[in-house]
Design a protein around this motif. Structure first.
Motif, PDB file in Angstrom:
ATOM      1  N   ASP A 407       0.839  -1.193   0.000  1.00  0.00           N
ATOM      2  CA  ASP A 407       0.000   0.000   0.000  1.00  0.00           C
ATOM      3  C   ASP A 407       0.875   1.245   0.000  1.00  0.00           C
ATOM      4  OD1 ASP A 407      -2.163  -1.626  -0.063  1.00  0.00           O
ATOM      5  OD2 ASP A 407      -2.903  -1.160   1.950  1.00  0.00           O
ATOM      6  N   TRP A 408       0.393   2.263  -0.689  1.00  0.00           N
ATOM      7  CA  TRP A 408       1.205   3.436  -1.026  1.00  0.00           C
ATOM      8  C   TRP A 408       0.892   4.577  -0.056  1.00  0.00           C
ATOM      9  CZ3 TRP A 408      -0.347   6.439  -6.070  1.00  0.00           C
ATOM     10  CH2 TRP A 408       0.432   7.605  -6.196  1.00  0.00           C
ATOM     11  N   CYS A 409       1.913   5.046   0.634  1.00  0.00           N
ATOM     12  CA  CYS A 409       1.767   6.199   1.528  1.00  0.00           C
ATOM     13  C   CYS A 409       1.737   7.470   0.683  1.00  0.00           C
ATOM     14  CB  CYS A 409       2.914   6.255   2.527  1.00  0.00           C
ATOM     15  SG  CYS A 409       2.833   7.681   3.627  1.00  0.00           S
ATOM     16  N   ILE A 410       0.636   8.200   0.724  1.00  0.00           N
ATOM     17  CA  ILE A 410       0.461   9.353  -0.174  1.00  0.00           C
ATOM     18  C   ILE A 410       0.494  10.695   0.558  1.00  0.00           C
ATOM     19  CG2 ILE A 410      -0.812   8.100  -1.958  1.00  0.00           C
ATOM     20  CD1 ILE A 410      -3.401   9.199  -0.671  1.00  0.00           C
ATOM     21  N   SER A 411       0.598  10.711   1.889  1.00  0.00           N
ATOM     22  CA  SER A 411       0.593  11.985   2.613  1.00  0.00           C
ATOM     23  C   SER A 411       2.015  12.457   2.873  1.00  0.00           C
ATOM     24  CB  SER A 411      -0.176  11.843   3.930  1.00  0.00           C
ATOM     25  OG  SER A 411       0.221  10.682   4.634  1.00  0.00           O
ATOM     26  N   ARG A 412       2.197  13.773   2.815  1.00  0.00           N
ATOM     27  CA  ARG A 412       3.495  14.396   3.076  1.00  0.00           C
ATOM     28  C   ARG A 412       3.288  15.578   4.011  1.00  0.00           C
ATOM     29  NH1 ARG A 412       4.289  10.311   1.185  1.00  0.00           N
ATOM     30  NH2 ARG A 412       5.486   9.686  -0.663  1.00  0.00           N
ATOM     31  N   GLN A 413       4.209  15.726   4.956  1.00  0.00           N
ATOM     32  CA  GLN A 413       4.065  16.784   5.944  1.00  0.00           C
ATOM     33  C   GLN A 413       4.738  18.061   5.434  1.00  0.00           C
ATOM     34  OE1 GLN A 413       4.835  13.373   6.835  1.00  0.00           O
ATOM     35  NE2 GLN A 413       2.595  13.464   6.852  1.00  0.00           N
ATOM     36  N   LEU A 414       4.246  18.512   4.289  1.00  0.00           N
ATOM     37  CA  LEU A 414       4.778  19.689   3.617  1.00  0.00           C
ATOM     38  C   LEU A 414       3.632  20.667   3.354  1.00  0.00           C
ATOM     39  CD1 LEU A 414       6.974  17.739   1.036  1.00  0.00           C
ATOM     40  CD2 LEU A 414       7.786  18.834   3.130  1.00  0.00           C
ATOM     41  N   TRP A 415       3.978  21.841   2.838  1.00  0.00           N
ATOM     42  CA  TRP A 415       2.951  22.855   2.571  1.00  0.00           C
ATOM     43  C   TRP A 415       2.778  23.129   1.078  1.00  0.00           C
ATOM     44  CZ3 TRP A 415       4.815  26.837   6.800  1.00  0.00           C
ATOM     45  CH2 TRP A 415       4.501  26.320   8.058  1.00  0.00           C
ATOM     46  N   TRP A 416       3.771  22.780   0.284  1.00  0.00           N
ATOM     47  CA  TRP A 416       3.700  23.035  -1.161  1.00  0.00           C
ATOM     48  C   TRP A 416       3.218  21.754  -1.826  1.00  0.00           C
ATOM     49  CZ3 TRP A 416       3.099  26.125  -5.023  1.00  0.00           C
ATOM     50  CH2 TRP A 416       3.570  25.829  -6.306  1.00  0.00           C
ATOM     51  N   GLY A 417       2.040  21.812  -2.409  1.00  0.00           N
ATOM     52  CA  GLY A 417       1.478  20.634  -3.051  1.00  0.00           C
ATOM     53  C   GLY A 417      -0.035  20.650  -2.949  1.00  0.00           C
ATOM     54  N   HIS A 418      -0.656  19.547  -3.371  1.00  0.00           N
ATOM     55  CA  HIS A 418      -2.115  19.426  -3.294  1.00  0.00           C
ATOM     56  C   HIS A 418      -2.498  19.012  -1.873  1.00  0.00           C
ATOM     57  CE1 HIS A 418      -1.250  18.695  -7.649  1.00  0.00           C
ATOM     58  NE2 HIS A 418      -2.224  19.586  -7.759  1.00  0.00           N
ATOM     59  N   GLU A 443     -17.405  25.805  14.083  1.00  0.00           N
ATOM     60  CA  GLU A 443     -16.325  25.707  15.047  1.00  0.00           C
ATOM     61  C   GLU A 443     -15.827  24.271  15.178  1.00  0.00           C
ATOM     62  OE1 GLU A 443     -15.423  26.832  19.738  1.00  0.00           O
ATOM     63  OE2 GLU A 443     -17.277  27.486  18.760  1.00  0.00           O
ATOM     64  N   GLY A 444     -14.506  24.118  15.208  1.00  0.00           N
ATOM     65  CA  GLY A 444     -13.917  22.807  15.437  1.00  0.00           C
ATOM     66  C   GLY A 444     -13.583  22.021  14.180  1.00  0.00           C
ATOM     67  N   TRP A 445     -13.962  22.515  13.013  1.00  0.00           N
ATOM     68  CA  TRP A 445     -13.642  21.816  11.755  1.00  0.00           C
ATOM     69  C   TRP A 445     -12.282  22.302  11.245  1.00  0.00           C
ATOM     70  CZ3 TRP A 445     -16.002  17.743   9.582  1.00  0.00           C
ATOM     71  CH2 TRP A 445     -17.290  17.417  10.041  1.00  0.00           C
ATOM     72  N   THR A 446     -11.412  21.360  10.938  1.00  0.00           N
ATOM     73  CA  THR A 446     -10.085  21.697  10.398  1.00  0.00           C
ATOM     74  C   THR A 446      -9.750  20.773   9.243  1.00  0.00           C
ATOM     75  OG1 THR A 446      -8.985  20.191  11.950  1.00  0.00           O
ATOM     76  CG2 THR A 446      -9.210  22.508  12.621  1.00  0.00           C
ATOM     77  N   GLN A 447      -9.002  21.318   8.267  1.00  0.00           N
ATOM     78  CA  GLN A 447      -8.557  20.497   7.143  1.00  0.00           C
ATOM     79  C   GLN A 447      -7.264  19.789   7.504  1.00  0.00           C
ATOM     80  OE1 GLN A 447      -7.987  22.577   3.422  1.00  0.00           O
ATOM     81  NE2 GLN A 447      -7.591  20.697   2.270  1.00  0.00           N
ATOM     82  N   ASP A 448      -7.103  18.579   6.998  1.00  0.00           N
ATOM     83  CA  ASP A 448      -5.849  17.848   7.190  1.00  0.00           C
ATOM     84  C   ASP A 448      -4.695  18.727   6.707  1.00  0.00           C
ATOM     85  OD1 ASP A 448      -3.597  15.980   6.585  1.00  0.00           O
ATOM     86  OD2 ASP A 448      -5.055  14.479   7.237  1.00  0.00           O
ATOM     87  N   PRO A 449      -3.643  18.863   7.500  1.00  0.00           N
ATOM     88  CA  PRO A 449      -2.553  19.780   7.127  1.00  0.00           C
ATOM     89  C   PRO A 449      -1.627  19.238   6.046  1.00  0.00           C
ATOM     90  CG  PRO A 449      -2.023  18.673   9.186  1.00  0.00           C
ATOM     91  CD  PRO A 449      -3.427  18.262   8.835  1.00  0.00           C
TER      92      PRO A 449
END
Length: 877
Positions: A407-418, A443-449
Motif C-alpha cells: 500500500d502506497w503512503c500518499i501523505s506528506r508533511q509539507l505545505w507546497w502541493g495538493h 467551530e472545530g472543523w479543520t482540514q488535514d494539514p
C-alpha cells in the motif's frame, strides 16, 4: 562539359554554424503552428506526454537523452501524417521546492514555520513565476516539437481539480485509508519521503554487539543503530536454532530502560548471521515492523519529528539520534554489556535525495492507497496485450513491481502541493470533500494539514493534462496516449502509478506501449554523478558542437532498455557527420541537384544511379521499420553508414563524372537522382537532427518545412541486382588501386598512366571513365611501359592494373615518409598494448570500448607489416 553542367551558386553559407541558425529555425516552427495539434482533425492521433520535469530542474544529460528520443518519434509520426501531440509541462516537485525555498529562507534568517503556511506557499509561487521552469527554455534549445499551447503544470487549476476528483473517488470506494505504518522519515524536512526520494548509499559505520540479560538467560544482539535499542520490544531467533530453543517464550531485561521484553521465534531471522539473535524495534525498522505485526508486539516510537530521542524516560531524551548513538554505546560499555565492535562497518543506508541526511524509518499516522485491486488491473493490462512493454524482456521487471506492491503512503508533511481534501470535525468526524463540494464549516472543523505525494498528481498526467475529469475534445482525440518513452529506473515509481490511475479513472490504460530506455553513462560505462566528477552539461556540448551533434550521438547509442555510454569525442564525431552532410548537400546543389524533378524511368539511368536508388529504397524500409520498433540506434547507424559511405564517398564521386562528362540527358537525369536522394536522406535524418536538415532541405527543395513534409516511401522499381554487383566491383577495384597507390607513395592528385585488362574488367568496362577519374589513372599512350602492376579479384574475374610509375616517386622522400608512418604505427601499437595489458582498465571499461582498442591494435600490426614491406621494396637511394 555540357553547358548544363556548369557549377551553380547556392544560398547556403560556406559552413554550418548552429549558433547562428538554431534559435530562429525553432521560433519559425513554433510561429507557424507546426507543433499545435488539432483535436478536430480526421488524421489518426499520435500522442506523447512528456515525463514532467521538476519545476526546479535544468536540462541534464538524462533529460536530453529521453527528450531527444521522444522528439524523434513524434517528428517521425508527424511526417507520417498523424495528428501528433507532444504535450509539455512540469511537476511541482514538493520536496525539491521545499528544499530550495527553505534554504533561501535560512539565508534570510527565517524559516517556513516562522513565515506561516499561507505566506510560505505565496513565496513558493513567487519563486516559481520568477525562476521556475528553466528547463522549458532548454527544451526549446534541444529542438523539441512540443505543443506549447497545451503546456501544463501539476498545480494548475485543471490538474488540481483532477487530483481532488480522483482522491474523492478513491476515498468513497474505500481505496484510501488512514493508518499508522512505518515510513521513510526525513527529520530535516519533518516529512515522509517516497521510495523514489530515498537513495541508498554504502557508508562506513559500526556494528556493535551487546548483551541483553545476565547469566543463563543472557542473549547477544548486534546493531548499527545503537540508539534504537531504547525502542526494542522483543528479541527474535529462528525457531529451529537449537542454541535458543530453551529461551523462546521467556523474557529478558532490556538494558537502560528497566523494561522486560519477550524472546520470540520467527523464520525471518537468519541463524547464520551474527549470533543468530536480532533485536526487534518495530517502530523504527521495516523488517522489525513485520516481525512486530506477526507477534503482536508493542510499537514504541522513540524519536520526535526532528530525530531527537523522545518519550523513553531515560537520560537520552532530548538528544539528537546521532548524539544518542554514541551516548547509549558508552553507557552500555560502562555496564560491561558491549561484547564486540566492528569498525568501520560498511553497510547500506537510505539518504534523502534532497537534504542528503540519513532517513529514519518511523511509525507514523499517514494516508495510504490500497493498491491491491489497482495493481492487479495494471498487471492484467500488460498480460492480456492491451499494453506492450518494449523491449519485451523488460516485462518481468514490470511484473516484479506490480505484483508485489505494498500500500502506497500518499501523505506528506509539507505545505507546497495538493492539500489532502479531508476535514476533521469536533466529534471525530472525517469528511472528504470533492472538487464541486463545499467543505464543512463551523467551530472545530479543520482540514488535514498534509499534502499529497508528488507522484499522486504525476500519476494522473496522461489524462489530467488532456482535461479529465471533463470530457474535452483533447481527451476524446488524444487519450489513451500512444507511447510512454521513459527510463527503466522509474518503472515502479511513475509508470505503475499511471497504469493504476489511468485504468481506474478512465477504464483504459494510459498508453498503448511502454518504451523503456536505459541510463546515460560515461564513456567507460560508469554512472554519471557530481561526486564521481564525470557528469556532463548537455548545454555545453550543444554550445561546442551544435544541438544536432548531441542529438545524433544520443540516438546512436539508444538501444531499447540498455544503458548508453557517451563521451565528448563521440559528440565531436557526430559534428563531423553534420559537417559532411552540409558539404555534400551543398556540393549536390552546386551541381544542379533538382529535388523537384521527376525521377526518370530506370532504363534511362546509369547503373550507378540505379544502385544508389536501390540502396536508398532499402534504407527507407529499414529506418521506417526501426523507428516503428523504437530501435533508434539501428535507425541512426543505418543512416550514418549510408550517408557517409555510400552516398558521399561513392555516389557523389560517381555522379561527378556523369555531370561533368555526360550529355545533356545524362546530366539532367543525374541531377534528378541527386535531388531525390538528398531530399529523401534529409527527410530520414530530420527526426534525429532537425536543425541542419531543415536548413538544407528548404534550400534544396524551396519548399515550406521538413517538419510537415511527408515521410518517404521506398521506390522499389529501381532495385537492380546487376547494377548492385557491378558497382560493388567498381568500389572494390577503386579501393584496391587507391591502397596500391598509397603504398607506392603516390600523391592522391598525381595522375598515372595505366592499362586495365582481364575478365573482371570486361564486366565493368562501361565504368572505365569513373574508375579512372576516381583513382587518377590516365589512358596509356603509344610506347606505354608499365613498371608496376596489381591484380584485383572481382565477381566476374580478375582485373589486371598495369601502371607506369617511372619518375613518379622521390625515393629518399618516400623512405622518410614511410619511416615517419612506421614510427606512428609502432607508437599506436604500444599504446593499445599498454591499455589491453592494464587489468584495472579492462575490468572497468565496457566491451565496446575494449573492442575498439583491440581493433586499433590489429590495424597497427597490419600497418607495420605493410610499411616494412614497402620499405623493403624501395630501390636503394
Amino acid at each position: 562539359m555540357t553547358e548544363n553542367a556548369q557549377p551553380q551558386q547556392t544560398d547556403l553559407p560556406g559552413t554550418w554554424n548552429p549558433a547562428d541558425e538554431e534559435a530562429s529555425l525553432y521560433q519559425r516552427w513554433v510561429d507557424a503552428g507546426y507543433f499545435t495539434a488539432d483535436p478536430t482533425s480526421d488524421k489518426p492521433p499520435f500522442t506523447v506526454v512528456i515525463p514532467p520535469p521538476n519545476v526546479t530542474g535544468s536540462l541534464h544529460i538524462g533529460h536530453a537523452f529521453e527528450h531527444t528520443l521522444i522528439d524523434a518519434i513524434t517528428r517521425y509520426h508527424r511526417m507520417l501524417g498523424d495528428e501528433t501531440l507532444y504535450l509539455p509541462g512540469m511537476d511541482h516537485a514538493s520536496i525539491a521546492v521545499h528544499a530550495l525555498v527553505e534554504k533561501q529562507l535560512r539565508a534570510e534568517g527565517t524559516s517556513r514555520r516562522e513565515l506561516g503556511r499561507e505566506a510560505f506557499v505565496e513565496r513558493v509561487w513567487q519563486w516559481k513565476n520568477e525562476h521556475g521552469g528553466k528547463i522549458l527554455a532548454q527544451m526549446k534549445r534541444l529542438g523539441e516539437g512540443v505543443d506549447w499551447s497545451r503546456e501544463r503544470f501539476t498545480m494548475d487549476d485543471g490538474l488540481s481539480k483532477a487530483v481532488n476528483t480522483i482522491f474523492k473517488k478513491l476515498f468513497d470506494d474505500g481505496l484510501i485509508y488512514r493508518a499508522e505504518r512505518l515510513v521513510n522519515w526525513s527529520p530535516e524536512l519533518r516529512s515522509v519521503l517516497s521510495d523514489a526520494e530515498v537513495k541508498h548509499e554504502e557508508v562506513e559505520g559500526e556494528l556493535v554487539s551487546m548483551r541483553y540479560g545476565d547469566g543463563e538467560n543472557a542473549i547477544v544482539v548486534a546493531t548499527t543503530r545503537m540508539e534504537t535499542m531504547l525502542g526494542d520490544t522483543a528479541v527474535a531467533v529462528h525457531p529451529d536454532d537449537e542454541r535458543y530453543t530453551h529461551l523462546i517464550g521467556t523474557e529478558v531485561e532490556l538494558p537502560l530502560t528497566g523494561r522486560k521484553i519477550p524472546i520470540v521465534a520467527d523464520k525471518h531471522v537468519d541463524p547464520e548471521f551474527g549470533t543468530g539473535a536480532v533485536k526487534v524495534t518495530p517502530a523504527h525498522d521495516p523488517n522489525d515492523f513485520e516481525i512486530g505485526q506477526r507477534h503482536d508486539l508493542p510499537m514504541i516510537t522513540i524519536m520526535d519529528e526532528q530525530g531527537r530521542i523522545d518519550g523513553t524516560g531515560t537520560e537520552f531524551d532530548g538528544m539528537d539520534r546521532f548524539e544518542a548513538r554514541v551516548a547509549v554505546r558508552e553507557k552500555l560499555r560502562e555496564q560491561g554489556r558491549i561484547v564486540a565492535e566492528k569498525r568501520p562497518y560498511l553497510h547500506s543506508v537510505g539518504h534523502s535525495e534532497r537534504s542528503k541526511e540519513p532517513i529514519e524509518p518511523r511509525l507514523s499516522l499517514q494516508w495510504f492507497v490500497k493498491v491491491g485491486p489497482l495493481a492487479k488491473a495494471a498487471g492484467d493490462a500488460v498480460r492480456d496485450g492491451r499494453v506492450n512493454v518494449h523491449p519485451p524482456e523488460m516485462e518481468k521487471r514490470y511484473f516484479d513491481w506490480v505484483d508485489n506492491l505494498h500500500d502506497w503512503c500518499i501523505s506528506r508533511q509539507l505545505w507546497w502541493g495538493h492539500r489532502i481534501p479531508v476535514w476533521y470535525g469536533p466529534n471525530d468526524e472525517v469528511v472528504c470533500v470533492g472538487p464541486d463540494e463545499e467543505p464543512p464549516s463551523g467551530e472545530g472543523w479543520t482540514q488535514d494539514p498534509d499534502v499529497l505525494d508528488t507522484w499522486f498528481s504525476s500519476g494522473l498526467w496522461p489524462f489530467s493534462t488532456l482535461g479529465w475529469p471533463e470530457k474535452t475534445p483533447d481527451l476524446n482525440k488524444f487519450y489513451p496516449t500512444s507511447v510512454l518513452v521513459t527510463g527503466y529506473d522509474i518503472l515502479f515509481f511513475w509508470v505503475v502509478r499511471m497504469m493504476m490511475f489511468g485504468l481506474y479513472a478512465t477504464g483504459e490504460a494510459p498508453f498503448k506501449t511502454i518504451a523503456l530506455h536505459g541510463m546515460v553513462r560515461d564513456q567507460f560505462g560508469k554512472k554519471m554523478s557530481k561526486t564521481a566528477g564525470n557528469g556532463v552539461d548537455p548545454i555545453e556540448w550543444m554550445d561546442s558542437y551544435g544541438t544536432d551533434a548531441l542529438r545524433f550521438t544520443l540516438t546512436r547509442g539508444a538501444n531499447p532498455g540498455t544503458d548508453v555510454p557517451i563521451g565528448e569525442e563521440w559528440v565531436a564525431g557526430s559534428r563531423n557527420f553534420t559537417t559532411k552532410l552540409w558539404n555534400a548537400t551543398k556540393f549536390a546543389m552546386m551541381n544542379g541537384a533538382d529535388a523537384n524533378a521527376p525521377l526518370p524511368p530506370a532504363a534511362e539511368l546509369t547503373e550507378a544511379d540505379r544502385w544508389i536508388l536501390g540502396r536508398l529504397g532499402s534504407v527507407v524500409d529499414d529506418v521506417t521499420g526501426y523507428l516503428a520498433d523504437y530501435q533508434f540506434a539501428k535507425a541512426t547507424d543505418t543512416l550514418y553508414q549510408f550517408t557517409w559511405t555510400e552516398l558521399c564517398d561513392w555516389y557523389l564521386e560517381l555522379s561527378k563524372v556523369q555531370v561533368f562528362q555526360g550529355d545533356e540527358a545524362r546530366v539532367t537525369a543525374t541531377r534528378a537522382v541527386l535531388g531525390h536522394v538528398f531530399d529523401t536522406v534529409l527527410k530520414l535524418l530530420h527526426p534525429f537532427i532537425p536543425f541542419i536538415t531543415e536548413k538544407l532541405w528548404t534550400a534544396l527543395t524551396d519548399r515550406e518545412s521538413l517538419v510537415i513534409a511527408p515521410w518517404p516511401v521506398a521506390e522499389a522499381s529501381y532495385a537492380d541486382a546487376v547494377a548492385d554487383k557491378r558497382i560493388a566491383d567498381v568500389r572494390k577495384l577503386v579501393t584496391e588501386v587507391r591502397r596500391f597507390r598509397a603504398d607506392q607513395g603516390l600523391k592522391p592528385s598525381q595522375k598515372v598512366a595505366a592499362r586495365l585488362s582481364g575478365d573482371g574488367f570486361a564486366e565493368i568496362t562501361g565504368h572505365d571513365e569513373p574508375i579512372r577519374s576516381l583513382v587518377r589513372l590516365t589512358q596509356p599512350e603509344d610506347g606505354f611501359a608499365p613498371s608496376a602492376s596489381l591484380e584485383v579479384g572481382l565477381s566476374a574475374g580478375v582485373v589486371t592494373v598495369e601502371l607506369d610509375l617511372s619518375g613518379t616517386i622521390d625515393v629518399a622522400a618516400e623512405r622518410k615518409r614511410l619511416q615517419k608512418d612506421l614510427g606512428a604505427a609502432e607508437k599506436e601499437l604500444a599504446q593499445a598494448e599498454a591499455k589491453l595489458g592494464n587489468q584495472a582498465f579492462i575490468d572497468k571499461a565496457p566491451e565496446p570500448v575494449i573492442g575498439k582498442i583491440r581493433a586499433r591494435k590489429e590495424t597497427a600490426v597490419a600497418d607495420i607489416e605493410r610499411i616494412n614491406a614497402r620499405l623493403a621494396a624501395l630501390p636503394a637511394s
